[in-house]
Design an enzyme around this catalytic site. Structure first.
Site, short mmCIF file in Angstrom:
data_model
loop_
_atom_site.label_atom_id
_atom_site.label_comp_id
_atom_site.label_asym_id
_atom_site.label_seq_id
_atom_site.Cartn_x
_atom_site.Cartn_y
_atom_site.Cartn_z
N SER A 35 10.42 14.05 25.30
CA SER A 35 10.56 13.01 24.28
C SER A 35 10.25 11.63 24.85
CB SER A 35 11.98 13.02 23.71
OG SER A 35 12.93 12.89 24.75
N THR A 167 11.49 -6.40 -20.61
CA THR A 167 12.09 -5.07 -20.50
C THR A 167 11.01 -4.11 -20.97
OG1 THR A 167 12.97 -5.04 -22.75
CG2 THR A 167 14.41 -5.95 -21.06
N HIS A 168 10.97 -2.92 -20.41
CA HIS A 168 9.91 -1.94 -20.73
C HIS A 168 8.52 -2.51 -20.51
CE1 HIS A 168 13.13 0.25 -22.95
NE2 HIS A 168 13.47 -0.97 -23.32
N SER A 289 -13.45 -7.30 -1.10
CA SER A 289 -14.01 -5.96 -1.22
C SER A 289 -15.36 -5.94 -0.49
CB SER A 289 -14.21 -5.62 -2.69
OG SER A 289 -15.19 -4.61 -2.82
N LYS A 295 -14.17 -9.85 -5.72
CA LYS A 295 -12.79 -9.37 -5.60
C LYS A 295 -11.93 -10.18 -4.63
CE LYS A 295 -11.12 -6.09 -7.13
NZ LYS A 295 -11.30 -4.67 -6.79
N GLU A 302 0.42 -4.37 -1.86
CA GLU A 302 0.06 -2.95 -2.06
C GLU A 302 0.49 -2.11 -0.87
OE1 GLU A 302 -4.00 -2.43 -4.35
OE2 GLU A 302 -4.15 -4.08 -2.94
N LYS A 337 14.75 10.39 16.43
CA LYS A 337 14.30 9.07 16.89
C LYS A 337 13.05 8.56 16.21
CE LYS A 337 16.57 10.16 20.94
NZ LYS A 337 16.84 11.42 20.21
#
Ligand code: ARG
Length: 470
Positions: A35, A167-168, A289, A295, A302, A337
């Site tokens: 180890s 909400t939602h 990108s 982009k 992310e 570990k």
């Protein structure tokens, strides 16, 4: 013997535990059981534990003071060598404990062979992990504090900004952006409390449990505890070497941190999209990108969101690892570990970069102003207005529902309707209604404890800043 010579190294030195063995360890077994390639990371904790242990042995007369001193010097030298990158970790010595012990004996000879008196690698590794988790809990608590402070700074920079609350993922009611940000301060504050609470159970000194049953030698566990800054010692030697519940709690606390970071990341990804355009991330915190020149991608949130799978997975690994183990120590526990280290690395890095990112974030105030005008977000305010004039809430809800339906077909927001138009739905409506139909009026009416009214949020912001020592 010849049949063994191809899978063992006959010239290799014998293991510290090799006395009862007739054969050398197979090379494949050595490779499989070692180890050191990951537990070398515990060298400082292992050395600190050994120094405290040796000091205790000398005080108790179990080794001479002279040997105790030689051991201390030897361990100090090993520490310098490791830190200078001059120490060679050897897989044939399996783990960090034996690598250090072997090096010590090479350095100082026979006195080094007395260090492992009244100690087993079973209680030694329990000590190393506890020392490691104690230190890392402290570091994570500091990183959480820094992140909370970054939220408070961001909220202070955007004190009067109103944004849609959801909400939602449907526009619900307008809120202060600062209120939204302070929600995260609460979440990361609880994460900090959880780590601090877990420290109570991590911070217990295990050495002296020896292999599993304790020792017949006259050791002083309380002295070792004081030396290493532990307030108490563990109470049962078998429990001491068998359990890793404190580590599971730690990984659970870390998983919650990463979950909170992940949900925050998801919001940042949404907010930075063309569709929302709520925030602007600094160029230095985005990437481009390789094919689409236009982009600007929110890779940091992310990746933080993506790393949540690893952190949650590490928790599940450790739980599953411990699940079927009989008392007491089992070699399976060596597998604890890597998940622990990976979680510490992942969560630390995520917390640090998120704090940095928040300092490079600006809200798009113009866009938010436009968004808080649409979506009938003050419909509840109109209902509450009618309730204050005596209408039962359910009836008020129905009245406002009809008003919204009318607005939708007429293409007008509530605040764009005339008083006459509104009164078609209830004669209780008078010209003071417009104060509650604006986003600002709505926000400022929410004065209940914990609500989003300006003075509430200003006070909460001040309290948070004070608590965080800003
Ligand atoms: N490397 C081992 C671990 O991490 C140390 C304890 C080994 N004990 C033993 N008896 N083999 O758990």
């Amino acid at each position: 013997m010849t049949e063994h010579s191809d899978h063992t190294d006959q010239s290799a030195p014998a293991k510290p535990w090799g006395g009862r063995f007739q054969e050398r360890t197979a090379l494949s077994v050595e490779a499989f059981t070692a180890s050191i390639h990951f537990d070398a990371r515990l060298y400082r904790h292992d050395l600190n534990g050994s120094r405290a242990h040796a000091k205790m042995l000398a005080r108790q007369g179990l080794i001479s003071h002279q040997d105790g001193e030689l051991i201390r010097q030897g361990l100090d030298e090993i520490e310098s060598e490791i830190e200078a990158g001059r120490f060679v970790f050897r897989p044939e010595w399996e783990d960090i404990h034996m690598n250090i012990e072997k090096a010590l004996v090479e350095k100082i000879g026979a006195p080094g062979e007395r260090l492992h008196t009244a100690r087993s690698r079973n209680d030694q590794i329990a000590l190393d992990i506890r020392l490691y988790l104690r230190e890392e809990s402290g570091r994570l608590i500091e990183l959480l504090l820094s992140l909370q402070r970054a939220f408070v700074r961001l909220a202070e920079r955007h004190q009067d900004v109103i944004m849609p609350g959801y909400t939602h993922l449907q526009r619900a009611q307008p809120v202060l952006a600062a209120h939204h940000l302070l929600a995260y301060v609460e979440q990361f504050g609880r994460d900090r409390e959880r780590l601090a609470d877990g420290l109570k159970r991590i911070n217990v000194m295990p050495l002296g449990a020896a292999a599993l049953a304790g020792t017949g030698l006259p050791i002083d566990r309380e002295f070792v505890a004081r030396e290493l800054g532990f307030p108490t010692v563990t109470k049962n030697s078998m429990d001491t070497v068998a359990d890793r519940d404190f580590a599971i709690e730690f990984l659970a606390a870390c998983t919650l941190i990463q979950l909170h970071l992940s949900r925050l990341s998801e919001e940042l990804v949404l907010w930075a999209s063309e569709e929302f355009s709520f925030v602007r991330l600094a160029d230095s915190f985005c990437t481009g990108s390789s094919i689409m020149p236009q982009k600007k991608n929110p890779d940091i949130p992310e990746l933080i969101r993506g790393k949540t799978g690893r952190v949650a997975g590490n928790l599940v690994s450790l739980i599953t690892l411990v699940k079927g183990l009989p008392m007491t120590y089992n070699r399976d526990l060596q597998e604890d570990k890597e998940p622990i280290f990976d979680t510490v690395d992942t969560v630390s890095a995520s917390l640090a970069i998120m704090a940095e990112l928040l300092d490079h974030l600006e809200f798009n105030q113009e866009r938010l102003r436009r968004c808080t005008r649409g979506g009938y977000m003050t419909a509840t305010d109109l209902a509450d207005y009618l309730v204050k004039r005596g209408l039962p809430f359910r009836q008020a809800h129905a009245v406002v529902g009809r008003t919204v339906a009318h607005g939708l077909s007429a293409g007008r927001e509530l605040e764009e309707m005339s008083l006459e138009e509104l009164r078609q739905f209830s004669p209780l409506i008078e010209d003071d209604v417009f104060a509650v139909l604006s986003a600002r009026g709505s926000v400022n009416s929410r004065i209940s404890t914990g609500g989003t009214a300006g003075p509430n949020v200003a006070a909460a912001l001040k309290a948070a800043a004070a608590e965080l020592g800003m």
